[in-house]
Design an enzyme around this catalytic site. Structure first.
Site, PDB file in Angstrom:
ATOM      1  N   ASN A 187       2.941   3.977   5.913  1.00 36.73           N
ATOM      2  CA  ASN A 187       2.822   3.435   7.274  1.00 36.73           C
ATOM      3  C   ASN A 187       3.858   2.332   7.524  1.00 36.73           C
ATOM      4  O   ASN A 187       3.745   1.557   8.463  1.00 36.73           O
ATOM      5  CB  ASN A 187       1.412   2.875   7.496  1.00 36.73           C
ATOM      6  N   HIS A 243       4.581  -0.131   5.345  1.00 33.21           N
ATOM      7  CA  HIS A 243       4.326  -1.427   4.708  1.00 33.21           C
ATOM      8  C   HIS A 243       5.325  -1.700   3.587  1.00 33.21           C
ATOM      9  O   HIS A 243       5.906  -0.792   3.012  1.00 33.21           O
ATOM     10  CB  HIS A 243       2.874  -1.535   4.214  1.00 33.21           C
ATOM     11  N   GLU A 296       1.013  -5.084   5.705  1.00 35.17           N
ATOM     12  CA  GLU A 296       0.649  -3.912   6.490  1.00 35.17           C
ATOM     13  C   GLU A 296       1.103  -4.082   7.939  1.00 35.17           C
ATOM     14  O   GLU A 296       1.448  -5.188   8.362  1.00 35.17           O
ATOM     15  CB  GLU A 296      -0.878  -3.725   6.424  1.00 35.17           C
TER      16      GLU A 296
HETATM   17  C1  GLP Z   1       2.063   0.400  -2.350  1.00 36.04           C
HETATM   18  C2  GLP Z   1       2.502  -0.981  -2.863  1.00 36.04           C
HETATM   19  C3  GLP Z   1       3.959  -1.199  -2.646  1.00 36.04           C
HETATM   20  C4  GLP Z   1       4.711   0.118  -2.847  1.00 36.04           C
HETATM   21  C5  GLP Z   1       4.377   1.060  -1.727  1.00 36.04           C
HETATM   22  C6  GLP Z   1       4.995   2.440  -1.836  1.00 36.04           C
HETATM   23  O1  GLP Z   1       0.810   0.352  -1.756  1.00 36.04           O
HETATM   24  N1  GLP Z   1       1.711  -2.084  -2.419  1.00 36.04           N
HETATM   25  O2  GLP Z   1       4.416  -2.198  -3.516  1.00 36.04           O
HETATM   26  O3  GLP Z   1       6.073  -0.115  -2.903  1.00 36.04           O
HETATM   27  O4  GLP Z   1       2.978   1.123  -1.543  1.00 36.04           O
HETATM   28  O5  GLP Z   1       4.295   3.231  -2.744  1.00 36.04           O
HETATM   29  P1  GLP Z   1       4.834   4.626  -3.304  1.00 36.04           P
HETATM   30  O6  GLP Z   1       6.101   4.340  -4.032  1.00 36.04           O
HETATM   31  O7  GLP Z   1       3.758   5.102  -4.243  1.00 36.04           O
HETATM   32  O8  GLP Z   1       5.042   5.518  -2.135  1.00 36.04           O
END
Ligand code: GLP
Length: 245
Positions: A136, A138, A143
């Site tokens: 989303n 973030h 968020e």
């Molecule tokens: C998570 C973490 C982030 C991370 C992001 C992407 O919730 N809080 O630090 O970089 O989401 O995650 P992913 O690499 O699994 O897509």
């Protein structure tokens, strides 16, 4: 903003690790903030390989954990610290006294966050911020809706993140609802930022965050304002977007 698009996941992981390694070689005492997630896992594997094969030296870096779940200590394999330890910190010659993580079991998490923010400043700020891109938009646990001036603080873990991490914690109900995260302002104060994204499911967010308007609704869009942002993605994440090169 600099873009690097690699054809395969393997090339993406290698190129991303190489980019981080180059910085460590240039400044062996770099202060680096590390994200966790599926994106960075493969990159950290390649960093471990660079340590083993080319003696990439981590002994002088200061490592910061980007974010953490409340109540998830290092003994919980789902904690960000435990995952970073399993994927990277425990496999290279990093000095344990130079690993900075959140005391997520502390009673006063607000104090923990304030101390963390202060400590980053006392140590001289972050040289490199490693980021993944949330589904989303973030970054860390910042968020949608987070003001751009937010510093390190206690946060509500977003619903999408709870969904994404349900399996890792064993069930949706077991994912902590609170976390602590570097703020957007803290992230933006870093000397350099590497934003990593791979896979088809990230294309739309790459477009919205990096090729669309800058808005708190898409926290990662603020990164467009950073003078030293490098976006490293794979071809699947690039899809048919027209990436400026
Ligand atoms: C998570 C973490 C982030 C991370 C992001 C992407 O919730 N809080 O630090 O970089 O989401 O995650 P992913 O690499 O699994 O897509």
């Amino acid at each position: 903003m600099k873009w690097i698009v690699e054809q395969s996941t393997e090339a993406f992981n290698k190129r991303s690790a190489r980019a981080i390694a180059e910085l460590i070689q240039k400044k062996p005492d770099s202060r680096i903030s590390f994200a966790t997630g599926s994106t960075t896992k493969g990159i950290y594997e390649e960093l471990v390989a660079l340590h083993q094969q080319e003696a990439l030296d981590f002994s002088r870096i200061e490592a910061f954990v980007l974010d953490e779940y409340q109540g998830a200590s290092q003994t919980n394999p789902a904690s960000c610290l435990a995952r970073l330890h399993a994927q990277l910190f425990g496999k290279v010659n990093i000095d344990p006294s130079r690993i900075h993580s959140f005391d997520s079991l502390a009673e006063d998490l607000h104090q923990v966050a304030a101390d963390y923010e202060r400590n980053i400043a006392v140590l001289g700020g972050i040289d490199l911020q490693i980021l993944g891109l949330g589904a989303n938009g973030h970054i860390g646990f910042n968020e949608p809706g987070t003001p751009f001036h937010a510093i390190t603080r206690v946060v509500d873990v977003g619903e999408e993140t709870i969904d994404a991490r349900a399996e890792m914690f064993g069930a949706r109900e077991l994912v902590p609802r609170l976390g602590v995260s570097l703020g957007i302002k803290t992230i933006m104060q870093s000397g350099k930022i590497y934003l990593f994204a791979n896979g088809k499911h990230k294309t739309s967010m790459v477009e919205q965050a990096l090729l669309g308007p800058i808005t708190p609704d898409i926290p990662a869009s603020v990164l467009q304002l950073h003078p030293e942002l490098t976006v490293i993605i794979d071809q699947e994440a690039a899809g048919s977007l027209s990436i400026p090169r």
